[in-house]
Design a protein around this motif. Structure first.
Motif, short mmCIF file in Angstrom:
data_model
loop_
_atom_site.label_atom_id
_atom_site.label_comp_id
_atom_site.label_asym_id
_atom_site.label_seq_id
_atom_site.Cartn_x
_atom_site.Cartn_y
_atom_site.Cartn_z
N UNK A 15 3.72 3.62 -1.98
CA UNK A 15 5.21 3.44 -2.06
C UNK A 15 5.82 4.00 -3.51
N UNK A 16 5.21 3.73 -4.52
CA UNK A 16 5.81 4.34 -5.98
C UNK A 16 5.50 6.01 -5.49
N UNK A 17 4.51 6.33 -5.21
CA UNK A 17 4.41 7.75 -5.15
C UNK A 17 5.53 8.38 -4.13
N UNK A 18 5.90 7.92 -2.97
CA UNK A 18 6.92 8.17 -2.09
C UNK A 18 8.43 8.04 -3.12
N UNK A 19 8.35 6.98 -3.86
CA UNK A 19 9.80 6.77 -4.70
C UNK A 19 9.96 7.92 -5.59
N UNK A 20 8.66 8.26 -6.42
CA UNK A 20 8.62 9.47 -7.16
C UNK A 20 8.75 10.72 -6.49
N UNK A 21 8.43 10.93 -5.41
CA UNK A 21 8.65 12.14 -4.76
C UNK A 21 8.85 11.96 -3.00
N UNK A 48 7.88 14.34 -0.12
CA UNK A 48 6.26 14.90 -0.07
C UNK A 48 5.68 14.39 1.16
N UNK A 49 5.60 15.00 2.46
CA UNK A 49 5.10 14.60 3.74
C UNK A 49 3.20 14.03 3.28
N UNK A 50 2.84 14.72 2.60
CA UNK A 50 1.54 14.13 2.23
C UNK A 50 1.47 12.71 1.73
N UNK A 51 2.48 12.26 0.79
CA UNK A 51 2.71 10.99 0.06
C UNK A 51 3.05 10.04 1.15
N UNK A 52 4.12 10.49 2.27
CA UNK A 52 4.46 9.76 3.12
C UNK A 52 3.50 9.24 4.07
N UNK A 53 2.45 10.42 4.53
CA UNK A 53 1.33 10.12 5.33
C UNK A 53 0.47 8.86 4.78
N UNK A 54 0.12 9.03 3.62
CA UNK A 54 -0.75 8.12 2.94
C UNK A 54 -0.15 6.57 3.28
N UNK A 55 1.34 6.52 3.01
CA UNK A 55 1.93 5.24 3.16
C UNK A 55 1.71 4.93 4.73
N UNK A 56 1.93 5.89 5.71
CA UNK A 56 2.02 5.63 6.99
C UNK A 56 0.80 5.08 7.65
N UNK A 57 -0.46 5.67 7.03
CA UNK A 57 -1.91 5.30 7.22
C UNK A 57 -1.99 3.95 6.82
N UNK A 58 -1.62 3.39 5.76
CA UNK A 58 -1.70 2.28 5.28
C UNK A 58 -0.95 1.30 6.13
N UNK A 59 -0.04 1.64 6.58
CA UNK A 59 0.86 0.65 7.37
C UNK A 59 -0.10 0.47 8.79
#
Length: 117
Positions: free
Chosen positions: A47-53, A56-67
């Motif tokens: 969530x912090x990575x997505x907040x800072x960037x 970035x589809x890659x960071x959003x992907x990480x968050x999506x995979x966690x969910x």
């Protein structure tokens, strides 16, 4: 356990020094996710990575995979749709959308390069 602890400690130390590094936070979250450990903490880093960037589809992907791994299909789909919108020609994101829509929560990730199962 020992290797995981050492790698996590190295990331934690780096994040202490560079707390606004989206890349460090995303990399730590991805490592935790792939080790299937501490997913609540991994989600916070993602969530912090997505907040800072936020673009970035890659960071959003990480968050999506966690969910998705935490069995929140609706949130995973919402986030993966953002990835697909940011990178509409990326086959990996299209496959992730299909996976999140139809497959079990423990289904494997598609290949990042080709999007193949």
């Amino acid at each position: 356990d020992e290797i995981y602890s050492k790698v996590k400690a190295a990331f934690d130390g780096s994040i202490k020094d560079f707390s606004t590094s989206a890349d460090l936070r995303n990399s730590l979250a991805w490592m935790m996710l792939n080790c299937n450990r501490e997913l609540d903490e991994a989600r916070k880093h993602a969530e912090q990575a997505v907040k800072f960037s936020p673009k970035s589809a890659g960071y959003i992907d990480t968050l999506a995979e966690i969910h998705f791994r935490q069995k929140d299909r609706a949130k995973a789909l919402e986030l993966m749709k953002q990835c697909a919108a940011l990178e509409p020609t990326n086959p990996y994101f299209r496959k992730q959308l299909e996976r999140f829509e139809k497959k079990p929560f423990d289904s494997p990730l598609p290949d990042e390069e080709t999007g193949d199962d």
